[in-house]
Structures are given as C-alpha cells and as structure tokens.
Motif scaffolding. Sequence first.
Motif, PDB file in Angstrom:
ATOM      1  N   ASN A  65      21.627  29.906   8.332  1.00 25.13           N
ATOM      2  CA  ASN A  65      21.216  29.435   7.003  1.00 25.13           C
ATOM      3  C   ASN A  65      21.554  30.406   5.882  1.00 25.13           C
ATOM      4  O   ASN A  65      21.540  30.024   4.702  1.00 25.13           O
ATOM      5  CB  ASN A  65      19.707  29.168   6.984  1.00 25.13           C
ATOM      6  N   TYR A  66      21.838  31.659   6.194  1.00 23.28           N
ATOM      7  CA  TYR A  66      22.171  32.637   5.161  1.00 23.28           C
ATOM      8  C   TYR A  66      23.661  32.659   4.810  1.00 23.28           C
ATOM      9  O   TYR A  66      24.084  33.463   3.979  1.00 23.28           O
ATOM     10  CB  TYR A  66      21.760  34.047   5.602  1.00 23.28           C
ATOM     11  N   GLN A  67      24.451  31.812   5.455  1.00 22.28           N
ATOM     12  CA  GLN A  67      25.870  31.791   5.124  1.00 22.28           C
ATOM     13  C   GLN A  67      26.108  31.157   3.759  1.00 22.28           C
ATOM     14  O   GLN A  67      25.328  30.315   3.286  1.00 22.28           O
ATOM     15  CB  GLN A  67      26.646  31.045   6.197  1.00 22.28           C
ATOM     16  N   ALA A  68      27.211  31.547   3.126  1.00 24.08           N
ATOM     17  CA  ALA A  68      27.553  31.024   1.801  1.00 24.08           C
ATOM     18  C   ALA A  68      27.807  29.521   1.879  1.00 24.08           C
ATOM     19  O   ALA A  68      28.251  29.011   2.909  1.00 24.08           O
ATOM     20  CB  ALA A  68      28.786  31.748   1.266  1.00 24.08           C
ATOM     21  N   PRO A  69      27.532  28.784   0.785  1.00 22.99           N
ATOM     22  CA  PRO A  69      27.692  27.329   0.801  1.00 22.99           C
ATOM     23  C   PRO A  69      29.077  26.850   1.233  1.00 22.99           C
ATOM     24  O   PRO A  69      29.204  25.829   1.904  1.00 22.99           O
ATOM     25  CB  PRO A  69      27.393  26.930  -0.645  1.00 22.99           C
ATOM     26  N   GLU A  70      30.133  27.585   0.854  1.00 23.26           N
ATOM     27  CA  GLU A  70      31.480  27.124   1.212  1.00 23.26           C
ATOM     28  C   GLU A  70      31.724  27.172   2.721  1.00 23.26           C
ATOM     29  O   GLU A  70      32.617  26.484   3.237  1.00 23.26           O
ATOM     30  CB  GLU A  70      32.556  27.933   0.469  1.00 23.26           C
ATOM     31  N   ILE A  71      30.934  27.953   3.449  1.00 22.45           N
ATOM     32  CA  ILE A  71      30.980  27.943   4.912  1.00 22.45           C
ATOM     33  C   ILE A  71      29.988  26.922   5.454  1.00 22.45           C
ATOM     34  O   ILE A  71      30.314  26.061   6.267  1.00 22.45           O
ATOM     35  CB  ILE A  71      30.665  29.343   5.471  1.00 22.45           C
ATOM     36  N   PHE A  72      28.777  27.007   4.956  1.00 17.61           N
ATOM     37  CA  PHE A  72      27.661  26.198   5.448  1.00 17.61           C
ATOM     38  C   PHE A  72      27.941  24.700   5.324  1.00 17.61           C
ATOM     39  O   PHE A  72      27.622  23.921   6.233  1.00 17.61           O
ATOM     40  CB  PHE A  72      26.416  26.580   4.641  1.00 17.61           C
ATOM     41  N   HIS A  73      28.550  24.280   4.226  1.00 19.93           N
ATOM     42  CA  HIS A  73      28.680  22.849   3.930  1.00 19.93           C
ATOM     43  C   HIS A  73      30.079  22.279   4.142  1.00 19.93           C
ATOM     44  O   HIS A  73      30.273  21.075   3.940  1.00 19.93           O
ATOM     45  CB  HIS A  73      28.242  22.562   2.498  1.00 19.93           C
ATOM     46  N   THR A  74      31.058  23.099   4.531  1.00 22.10           N
ATOM     47  CA  THR A  74      32.403  22.539   4.681  1.00 22.10           C
ATOM     48  C   THR A  74      33.001  22.712   6.071  1.00 22.10           C
ATOM     49  O   THR A  74      33.747  21.846   6.521  1.00 22.10           O
ATOM     50  CB  THR A  74      33.386  23.135   3.653  1.00 22.10           C
ATOM     51  N   VAL A  75      32.720  23.817   6.769  1.00 22.20           N
ATOM     52  CA  VAL A  75      33.365  24.038   8.075  1.00 22.20           C
ATOM     53  C   VAL A  75      32.372  24.156   9.224  1.00 22.20           C
ATOM     54  O   VAL A  75      32.763  24.108  10.387  1.00 22.20           O
ATOM     55  CB  VAL A  75      34.274  25.289   8.057  1.00 22.20           C
ATOM     56  N   ALA A  76      31.083  24.315   8.935  1.00 18.77           N
ATOM     57  CA  ALA A  76      30.087  24.465  10.006  1.00 18.77           C
ATOM     58  C   ALA A  76      29.825  23.124  10.687  1.00 18.77           C
ATOM     59  O   ALA A  76      29.689  22.095  10.022  1.00 18.77           O
ATOM     60  CB  ALA A  76      28.793  25.041   9.448  1.00 18.77           C
ATOM     61  N   ASP A  77      29.750  23.146  12.006  1.00 21.67           N
ATOM     62  CA  ASP A  77      29.382  21.959  12.777  1.00 21.67           C
ATOM     63  C   ASP A  77      27.887  21.900  13.028  1.00 21.67           C
ATOM     64  O   ASP A  77      27.296  20.822  13.072  1.00 21.67           O
ATOM     65  CB  ASP A  77      30.117  21.970  14.122  1.00 21.67           C
ATOM     66  N   ILE A  78      27.285  23.063  13.209  1.00 21.96           N
ATOM     67  CA  ILE A  78      25.847  23.168  13.464  1.00 21.96           C
ATOM     68  C   ILE A  78      25.322  24.287  12.589  1.00 21.96           C
ATOM     69  O   ILE A  78      25.889  25.383  12.556  1.00 21.96           O
ATOM     70  CB  ILE A  78      25.555  23.469  14.944  1.00 21.96           C
ATOM     71  N   VAL A  79      24.244  24.025  11.865  1.00 19.87           N
ATOM     72  CA  VAL A  79      23.640  25.038  11.019  1.00 19.87           C
ATOM     73  C   VAL A  79      22.150  25.108  11.301  1.00 19.87           C
ATOM     74  O   VAL A  79      21.549  24.167  11.815  1.00 19.87           O
ATOM     75  CB  VAL A  79      23.878  24.742   9.515  1.00 19.87           C
ATOM     76  N   GLY A  80      21.546  26.243  10.976  1.00 18.15           N
ATOM     77  CA  GLY A  80      20.115  26.365  11.185  1.00 18.15           C
ATOM     78  C   GLY A  80      19.663  27.800  11.215  1.00 18.15           C
ATOM     79  O   GLY A  80      20.432  28.729  10.954  1.00 18.15           O
ATOM     80  N   ASP A  81      18.387  27.981  11.568  1.00 18.69           N
ATOM     81  CA  ASP A  81      17.861  29.331  11.735  1.00 18.69           C
ATOM     82  C   ASP A  81      18.240  29.835  13.127  1.00 18.69           C
ATOM     83  O   ASP A  81      18.913  29.149  13.895  1.00 18.69           O
ATOM     84  CB  ASP A  81      16.351  29.368  11.495  1.00 18.69           C
ATOM     85  N   SER A  82      17.793  31.047  13.470  1.00 18.98           N
ATOM     86  CA  SER A  82      18.223  31.646  14.734  1.00 18.98           C
ATOM     87  C   SER A  82      17.736  30.859  15.939  1.00 18.98           C
ATOM     88  O   SER A  82      18.430  30.763  16.957  1.00 18.98           O
ATOM     89  CB  SER A  82      17.762  33.106  14.820  1.00 18.98           C
ATOM     90  N   LEU A  83      16.542  30.235  15.850  1.00 15.78           N
ATOM     91  CA  LEU A  83      16.044  29.433  16.959  1.00 15.78           C
ATOM     92  C   LEU A  83      16.889  28.177  17.139  1.00 15.78           C
ATOM     93  O   LEU A  83      17.284  27.824  18.258  1.00 15.78           O
ATOM     94  CB  LEU A  83      14.581  29.046  16.735  1.00 15.78           C
ATOM     95  N   ALA A  84      17.195  27.501  16.036  1.00 18.53           N
ATOM     96  CA  ALA A  84      18.017  26.291  16.121  1.00 18.53           C
ATOM     97  C   ALA A  84      19.390  26.611  16.680  1.00 18.53           C
ATOM     98  O   ALA A  84      19.925  25.872  17.523  1.00 18.53           O
ATOM     99  CB  ALA A  84      18.133  25.653  14.744  1.00 18.53           C
ATOM    100  N   LEU A  85      19.994  27.715  16.226  1.00 15.87           N
ATOM    101  CA  LEU A  85      21.316  28.074  16.723  1.00 15.87           C
ATOM    102  C   LEU A  85      21.262  28.425  18.204  1.00 15.87           C
ATOM    103  O   LEU A  85      22.179  28.084  18.963  1.00 15.87           O
ATOM    104  CB  LEU A  85      21.894  29.236  15.918  1.00 15.87           C
ATOM    105  N   ALA A  86      20.188  29.097  18.632  1.00 21.32           N
ATOM    106  CA  ALA A  86      20.050  29.422  20.056  1.00 21.32           C
ATOM    107  C   ALA A  86      19.932  28.151  20.891  1.00 21.32           C
ATOM    108  O   ALA A  86      20.560  28.022  21.951  1.00 21.32           O
ATOM    109  CB  ALA A  86      18.830  30.317  20.279  1.00 21.32           C
ATOM    110  N   ARG A  87      19.136  27.199  20.419  1.00 26.22           N
ATOM    111  CA  ARG A  87      18.981  25.942  21.158  1.00 26.22           C
ATOM    112  C   ARG A  87      20.303  25.172  21.222  1.00 26.22           C
ATOM    113  O   ARG A  87      20.694  24.657  22.277  1.00 26.22           O
ATOM    114  CB  ARG A  87      17.909  25.069  20.499  1.00 26.22           C
ATOM    115  N   GLU A  88      20.984  25.077  20.100  1.00 27.65           N
ATOM    116  CA  GLU A  88      22.231  24.323  20.076  1.00 27.65           C
ATOM    117  C   GLU A  88      23.337  25.030  20.849  1.00 27.65           C
ATOM    118  O   GLU A  88      24.193  24.380  21.453  1.00 27.65           O
ATOM    119  CB  GLU A  88      22.671  24.073  18.632  1.00 27.65           C
ATOM    120  N   ALA A  89      23.324  26.365  20.838  1.00 24.18           N
ATOM    121  CA  ALA A  89      24.323  27.108  21.606  1.00 24.18           C
ATOM    122  C   ALA A  89      24.214  26.785  23.088  1.00 24.18           C
ATOM    123  O   ALA A  89      25.218  26.774  23.813  1.00 24.18           O
ATOM    124  CB  ALA A  89      24.158  28.612  21.381  1.00 24.18           C
TER     125      ALA A  89
END
Length: 360
Positions: A65-89
């Motif tokens: 969630n701390y990534q810049a908008p141009e990363i977060f909203h254009t190339v990211a497939d999954i975004v979230g906090d560290s728990l969400a990223l761990a679960r999705e990973a």
Amino acid sequence: MLQAGTAPRADGRQASHRSDAFPLPEQYERVSRHVPAVEWPALAPDVEAILRLKRERNAVVLAHNYQAPEIFHTVADIVGDSLALAREAARVDADVIVLAGVHFMAETAKLLNPNKTVLIPDLGAGCSLADSITAADVRALKAKYPGVPVVTYVNTSAAVKAESDVCCTSGNAADVVRALGVPRVLMIPDEFLARNVQQQVPEVEMLTWAGHCEVHERFTPADIAEVRDSYPGITVIAHPECPPEVVEASDFSGSTAMMMNYVTEKRPAQVVLVTECSMADNIAVANPDIEFIKPCNLCPHMKRITLGNIRHALETMTHEVTVEPALADRARMAVERMLAVKPTPTVSPAPIPAPTSAAA
C-alpha cells in the motif's frame, strides 16, 4: 483487495477521450489526480513494457500500500498490506513474483512460494525496523526468558522469523497474541506496535524490544493537535507503529488495510492518515469526494521501487530472492502459524501499565 489491473475510474465515468498520440489513456485515468499529464508520456513506456513482460514471463506484481500510485494503480496485480500480500503470495498462480515493496516482504513471498522465482527490483529496499534486530538477539532473548513465546512482526528478516514461534502483522497482532493463550509473550521488534497491542490484550504481559519504524516514530501528539487546530472536525487515523501517545490522540488506529476500510466505510469529509504518504494518494484514487490532508512521512526504502526497476527486474530476472532451505523451513512455520490464526472479536482498548522492555 484492489486488483489494480482491472481498476475502473474512481468516479465511475468513462475515460476521457485523448489524442491518439497520448499513450495508455486507460491506465493514465487511474492516476490522473496524482501524475501530471505532461509527465505521463515518460512513464507510459515502462508501464507498457511491464504489462507485456508479465504476460511473457507468467509473472505477477505484488505491491504494498505504500507504493506510488503509478505502480499501485497501473502495473500491480495484487495490492494490500503485509498480511494481505502474505496471504495472496501463498495462493498466487504464476511462475514469477515481483515484490514491489521492501526486502522482508520478498523473503516472505519466497518462504510461501519456494518453487517460484521471487524478484525484488532494488536490493537496497530495506527496512529500519527489520534492521533493528538479528537472529542472535532473538536467541539471547529466548535464553533470558525461557518458555516465553516469541511473536515476531513480519517486518523482519527470514533469519529472525526462523527463531520465532509465530509471526504477526499490525492487522492481526492482537488475534495472534490471544490465540497463544499464555500470560506473557515476547513481541518483537516494534516497541510501539507491542505497546499499542497491549491496550487490546491487557491480560497478556508484553515484553518488548526497542525497534522502531523510521517513518512512524517521527509523528508526535503535537502533529495531531496542529492538524485538529487547522482543520476542525477532521478524522485522524494512525498506524499502530506510531508512538502510543499519537495513537491515543487519534480517532482510529489500524493496519493500512484497516485504514482503507475505515475511510471507505465511514467516508469522513476530511481525513489525515498518520502513516506513509502514498497511502493517502492510493486511497484518494477510489475516493475523490474525500479530502485527504497531509502531514505524512515518506518511506525512503519503499520509494526505491520504481516503474523503471520493475521493468528491469522482469527483463533481466533480477534480483532473485533466495532463502537457505533449512532456515526457510523454520521461518515458514512461523508465517504459516500466523496465517492459520482466525480473527476474534475486537477488544476495546483499556488503560494498562506500560509493558516491560526486554531489550538489553
């Protein structure tokens, strides 16, 4: 959780018509409030290349969630906090994972995907909190407090996780502590997170370590008072890595995912997020009717990740994150124990004595 690859315009309107020469207009509409149109043509080639390379490599981009908008909203497939990223990973269906975040997050993704290639675009994307404690420090604490379970924040190295009983995030720390069913725990390394979680589980004594996040430790109650004076009626939301005095002066405290949920559900007219700056930018895209007031602090480590080095990572398959198998097995157990914890009803904060410091 947002799926950045399919995000519509935040206000529901169709994308505005632009000249055919204007590149990737659909992607630009997602970040038009934060990226000037004159700057977009310089960013678009990287976006276009990343989207192509993801298809060619069967790759996904996980972005914090701390990534810049141009990363977060254009190339990211999954975004979230560290728990969400761990679960999705742990569930991701891809051959390659690019972690747009800091190094401990990439290590966690590798722990949960030992047979996948995990890349981090910049090896210098570290974390002051992760650097505050070593595996040797944890072994010393365990010798000093034999039998006391070690609850370790995910913002740590794999070597530290390997010495732990269970991991936690800022979003599930209280649940993890309650699930242990013990009267005393070592909660490391974030002292402020432990002290804030202590308010939610007063029945458990917290032994802490003097580690801090360089972004959140700089906030003060005076910052909160200044914002309230300048913007009467504003809603103040603080991250639990902030000092307890800052959390106490706020209206709500929670992980970055909880912050997003609070704003989306409560819809305050004005809000300040006492955390890393890009959080407000990313939530604002989907909430154009809410006014976000800053102060905020930038994380220099998160900002080492750029569209350019994400593209380079996919072009060259660098930098690959590896964890020694025996160490990975032990660290993975601590992460998997965390993922197995079921949420419990929220306990209202209650004033309690300050926890005991376990730091030497």
